[in-house]
Write a protein that holds these residues in place. Sequence first.
Motif, PDB file in Angstrom:
ATOM      1  N   GLY A  49      10.659   5.254 -15.356  1.00  0.00           N
ATOM      2  CA  GLY A  49       9.419   4.934 -16.049  1.00  0.00           C
ATOM      3  C   GLY A  49       9.616   3.975 -17.204  1.00  0.00           C
ATOM      4  O   GLY A  49      10.614   3.254 -17.275  1.00  0.00           O
ATOM      5  N   THR A  50       8.646   4.007 -18.129  1.00  0.00           N
ATOM      6  CA  THR A  50       8.646   3.114 -19.288  1.00  0.00           C
ATOM      7  C   THR A  50       8.419   3.922 -20.558  1.00  0.00           C
ATOM      8  O   THR A  50       7.530   4.762 -20.608  1.00  0.00           O
ATOM      9  N   ILE A  51       9.211   3.623 -21.576  1.00  0.00           N
ATOM     10  CA  ILE A  51       9.047   4.226 -22.898  1.00  0.00           C
ATOM     11  C   ILE A  51       8.885   3.087 -23.888  1.00  0.00           C
ATOM     12  O   ILE A  51       9.771   2.236 -24.019  1.00  0.00           O
ATOM     13  N   THR A  52       7.745   3.052 -24.577  1.00  0.00           N
ATOM     14  CA  THR A  52       7.485   2.075 -25.626  1.00  0.00           C
ATOM     15  C   THR A  52       7.379   2.850 -26.936  1.00  0.00           C
ATOM     16  O   THR A  52       6.635   3.830 -27.015  1.00  0.00           O
ATOM     17  N   ALA A  53       8.127   2.427 -27.952  1.00  0.00           N
ATOM     18  CA  ALA A  53       8.105   3.126 -29.240  1.00  0.00           C
ATOM     19  C   ALA A  53       8.333   2.124 -30.366  1.00  0.00           C
ATOM     20  O   ALA A  53       8.797   1.008 -30.140  1.00  0.00           O
ATOM     21  N   LEU A  70      17.162  11.100 -24.338  1.00  0.00           N
ATOM     22  CA  LEU A  70      18.298  11.479 -23.491  1.00  0.00           C
ATOM     23  C   LEU A  70      17.912  11.443 -22.026  1.00  0.00           C
ATOM     24  O   LEU A  70      16.985  12.127 -21.594  1.00  0.00           O
ATOM     25  N   ASN A  71      18.624  10.635 -21.261  1.00  0.00           N
ATOM     26  CA  ASN A  71      18.550  10.620 -19.799  1.00  0.00           C
ATOM     27  C   ASN A  71      17.159  10.678 -19.176  1.00  0.00           C
ATOM     28  O   ASN A  71      16.887  11.542 -18.341  1.00  0.00           O
ATOM     29  N   LYS A  74      24.588  10.685 -14.479  1.00  0.00           N
ATOM     30  CA  LYS A  74      23.512  11.669 -14.330  1.00  0.00           C
ATOM     31  C   LYS A  74      22.172  11.051 -13.931  1.00  0.00           C
ATOM     32  O   LYS A  74      21.353  11.712 -13.304  1.00  0.00           O
ATOM     33  N   ILE A  75      21.933   9.791 -14.332  1.00  0.00           N
ATOM     34  CA  ILE A  75      20.674   9.103 -14.008  1.00  0.00           C
ATOM     35  C   ILE A  75      20.972   7.629 -13.729  1.00  0.00           C
ATOM     36  O   ILE A  75      22.050   7.135 -14.036  1.00  0.00           O
ATOM     37  N   ASP A  76      19.995   6.923 -13.141  1.00  0.00           N
ATOM     38  CA  ASP A  76      20.127   5.485 -12.912  1.00  0.00           C
ATOM     39  C   ASP A  76      19.376   4.755 -14.036  1.00  0.00           C
ATOM     40  O   ASP A  76      18.148   4.715 -14.027  1.00  0.00           O
ATOM     41  N   PRO A  77      20.101   4.190 -15.004  1.00  0.00           N
ATOM     42  CA  PRO A  77      19.452   3.529 -16.142  1.00  0.00           C
ATOM     43  C   PRO A  77      18.513   2.386 -15.746  1.00  0.00           C
ATOM     44  O   PRO A  77      17.570   2.077 -16.471  1.00  0.00           O
ATOM     45  N   ASP A  78      18.750   1.778 -14.594  1.00  0.00           N
ATOM     46  CA  ASP A  78      17.907   0.664 -14.152  1.00  0.00           C
ATOM     47  C   ASP A  78      16.491   1.092 -13.781  1.00  0.00           C
ATOM     48  O   ASP A  78      15.606   0.253 -13.660  1.00  0.00           O
ATOM     49  N   GLU A  96      18.579   6.845 -31.316  1.00  0.00           N
ATOM     50  CA  GLU A  96      19.729   6.917 -30.413  1.00  0.00           C
ATOM     51  C   GLU A  96      19.219   7.000 -28.979  1.00  0.00           C
ATOM     52  O   GLU A  96      18.370   7.838 -28.667  1.00  0.00           O
ATOM     53  N   LEU A  97      19.746   6.161 -28.127  1.00  0.00           N
ATOM     54  CA  LEU A  97      19.384   6.144 -26.714  1.00  0.00           C
ATOM     55  C   LEU A  97      20.616   6.549 -25.916  1.00  0.00           C
ATOM     56  O   LEU A  97      21.641   5.866 -25.961  1.00  0.00           O
ATOM     57  N   ILE A  98      20.509   7.668 -25.201  1.00  0.00           N
ATOM     58  CA  ILE A  98      21.624   8.178 -24.421  1.00  0.00           C
ATOM     59  C   ILE A  98      21.216   8.130 -22.947  1.00  0.00           C
ATOM     60  O   ILE A  98      20.272   8.812 -22.537  1.00  0.00           O
TER      61      ILE A  98
END
Length: 63
Positions: free
Chosen positions: A35-39, A30-31, A51-55, A44-46
């Motif tokens: 940075g970077t998230i590798t999984a 969530l939000n 509220k945040i800048d997805p870019d 679910e990706l919210i």
Amino acid sequence: MRNCKLVNTTLAFEYSSVDAEISSRVDSVLNPSSGTITAESIGELIMEKDKIDPDKTKIICRC
């Protein structure tokens, strides 16, 4: 975070600047602020644009 497992984790990384390599599935993210998230996968990706800048966040799934 490197080579970690997030077991039964929901709504992870809310408003966080993150650099994570997760070696398991993450139930939901969530939000993240930036940075970077590798999984292995993310259930679910919210990312709420008001509220945040997805870019500013890079999401990488190895699925």
